[in-house]
Design a protein around this motif. Structure first.
Motif, short mmCIF file in Angstrom:
data_model
loop_
_atom_site.label_atom_id
_atom_site.label_comp_id
_atom_site.label_asym_id
_atom_site.label_seq_id
_atom_site.Cartn_x
_atom_site.Cartn_y
_atom_site.Cartn_z
N ASN A 114 4.94 53.74 74.91
CA ASN A 114 5.70 53.73 76.16
C ASN A 114 6.14 52.32 76.53
O ASN A 114 7.25 52.12 77.04
N ARG A 115 5.25 51.34 76.28
CA ARG A 115 5.60 49.97 76.61
C ARG A 115 6.74 49.46 75.74
O ARG A 115 7.65 48.76 76.22
N ARG A 166 17.63 50.18 81.57
CA ARG A 166 16.90 50.42 82.82
C ARG A 166 16.77 49.12 83.59
O ARG A 166 16.27 48.13 83.06
N ARG A 190 14.44 49.42 76.69
CA ARG A 190 15.39 49.82 77.73
C ARG A 190 15.77 48.64 78.63
O ARG A 190 16.92 48.53 79.06
N LEU A 206 9.93 50.90 76.99
CA LEU A 206 10.34 50.28 78.25
C LEU A 206 11.00 48.93 78.00
O LEU A 206 12.06 48.63 78.57
#
Length: 473
Positions: A248-249, A408, A255, A252
């Protein structure tokens, strides 16, 4: 990661012939005095060596921070009709972001209206904040290797300070963009590129892109290639890999990099759409967009390698190289890949030799060369493992680039700067003091092209920091 904006200079201006106030009679002359001090500080700054310029930034910030409250209070008094315009106000500033037709320095451009003065003076404050960010970055990369938690915390603290400076500059550019679309300039002449809405929007986008990359820099799991570049024998990180972030990191961080790439791309388009804009800023925005996108590819490759998908990881590295414009081919094209990297290195070293030692720590291509070297080392390491152990098929770059995630944001995009105003006690003094007539002979009347070109080895237009130590960011 921050563009090294050249600071504009300006001619002498006296506000007292243009404005008169019965409620604050000494406000025009007090504003003239503060502006003269700022002009003198800018003029002296241009004559300093690059190292001295960096050390002089706090003094410049102090001068402009003292001037702007008087300027914005004067503007507010005009709006509230507490000040009466007498004759049309004119001011002159050097347009540092405009296209350079000849090698000599750009001329100062004179325009009418107080808005012209407000825009140039306020933009100068934003430029200073970006230059301050560069000083914090240089301090971070010159720090010793993180042998303990205290050293690591110091580097992170310095990077956070640089990020805060960039965000302040972004809020200023956003404010200037808003007022440039809503306020009348009172002049039919075309404005220089520096004070146009499209340029302010581009600079706002560029600052958000830079701040986002600085946020990623703190969490980058791999040591900077800066250490590898300056210490050829230091390749420990290729054999003792740092802790890889969780899935997940990694996604992230990828993004965030894609958001930075999008904003840098918008900045490049905005600069290109601004009539009369210079080429250096546009090239820097384009390089930052490529660097950020290549970083996103690298994080996705690190994530794939952690999952045992070595063929996909190698594909992501090659995709990053393709984004950076390096020649990418099969196993038989290693010479082409090497030459592509050598060309980038040669161009950087040629520019480096023309600058002062402190400026050698900064690259003018938004970290494109450094990211290319990181990708090159990862490719060599992963290919060696894949060719001897895994034997996985390397995925095509075209299919992987089509899978890049959307960007993001990490910082608010609507945070605007609040113009400073004089306090009630300062206004009370101006209301009781008699005007001094704006006599500024003590400042000096040399109004020739006194802001001579910076000395040899002056600041490059932006860049990514490089370290002479083997420390991490």
């Amino acid at each position: 990661m921050t563009f090294a904006f050249p600071l504009p200079t300006t001619s002498q201006v006296n506000f007292t012939p243009s404005f008169s106030s019965s409620s604050a009679p000494s406000l025009p002359s007090a504003t003239t005095t503060r502006r003269a001090l700022l002009r003198d500080t800018l003029k002296r700054y241009k004559r300093l060596t690059p190292t001295e310029q960096y050390n002089n930034l706090p003094s410049l910030l102090s001068s402009i921070s003292e001037y702007l409250p008087y300027l914005y209070t004067l503007d507010a008094y005009i709006t509230s009709q507490d000040i009466t315009p007498l004759v049309e106000f004119e001011t002159e500033w050097r347009a540092v972001l405009s296209r350079r037709i000849v090698p000599t320095e750009l001329p100062r451009i004179r325009r009418k209206g107080l808005d012209y003065e407000i825009c140039f003076a306020t933009a100068t404050l934003a430029y200073l904040h970006t230059l301050r960010a560069r000083t914090f970055l240089m301090s971070a990369i010159q720090a010793p290797p993180p042998s303990d938690s205290n050293t690591t915390s110091t580097s992170i603290h310095l990077i956070n300070q640089a990020k805060d400076q960039i965000l302040t500059a972004a809020s200023i550019f956003l404010y200037l963009r808003n007022i440039s679309t809503t306020r009348e300039r009172g002049d039919s002449q075309p404005m220089p590129a520096d004070v146009t809405t499209s340029m302010y929007n581009a600079l706002w986008s560029l600052c958000l892109a830079s701040a986002t990359l600085l946020a990623v820099l703190k969490d980058d799991p791999y040591p900077s290639i800066v250490a590898l570049q300056h210490d050829k024998n230091s390749k420990e990180w290729m054999y003792k890999a740092p802790t890889v972030p969780t899935r997940n990191r990694s996604l992230l961080l990828a993004r965030l990099c894609m958001y930075s790439a999008d904003m840098a791309g918008k900045a490049a388009a905005g600069v290109a759409a601004t009539p009369g804009s210079g080429a250096e800023l546009k090239a820097y925005c384009e390089d930052m967009a490529k660097t950020a996108k290549a970083k996103a590819c690298r994080f996705l490759g690190v994530d794939a390698e952690a999952q045992g998908k070595l063929g996909e990881a190698i594909g992501w590295v090659l995709a990053g190289k393709e984004v950076l414009g390096m020649v990418v081919g099969g196993e038989g094209d290693k010479g082409k890949l090497g030459r592509g990297l050598d060309i980038l290195k040669k161009a950087r070293e040629e520019r480096k030799m023309e600058r002062a030692p402190m400026e050698a720590l900064l690259g003018p291509d938004a970290g494109k060369l450094e990211e290319a070297m990181v990708l090159n080392e990862l490719e060599r390491r992963w290919k060696r493992i894949n060719d001897s152990v895994n034997f996985q098929t390397v995925q095509s770059t075209s299919s992987l680039l089509a899978m890049l995630p959307t960007g993001r944001p990490v910082f608010p995009e609507n945070q605007t700067w609040t113009p400073p105003k004089l306090s009630s006690s300062e206004l009370s003094q101006l209301q009781t003091q008699a005007p001094n007539g704006g006599d500024l002979d003590w400042v000096g009347v040399d109004d020739s092209d006194d802001d001579m070109s910076p000395p040899e080895g002056s600041m490059p237009p932006g860049g990514f920091p490089r370290s002479q130590s083997t420390g991490y960011y």
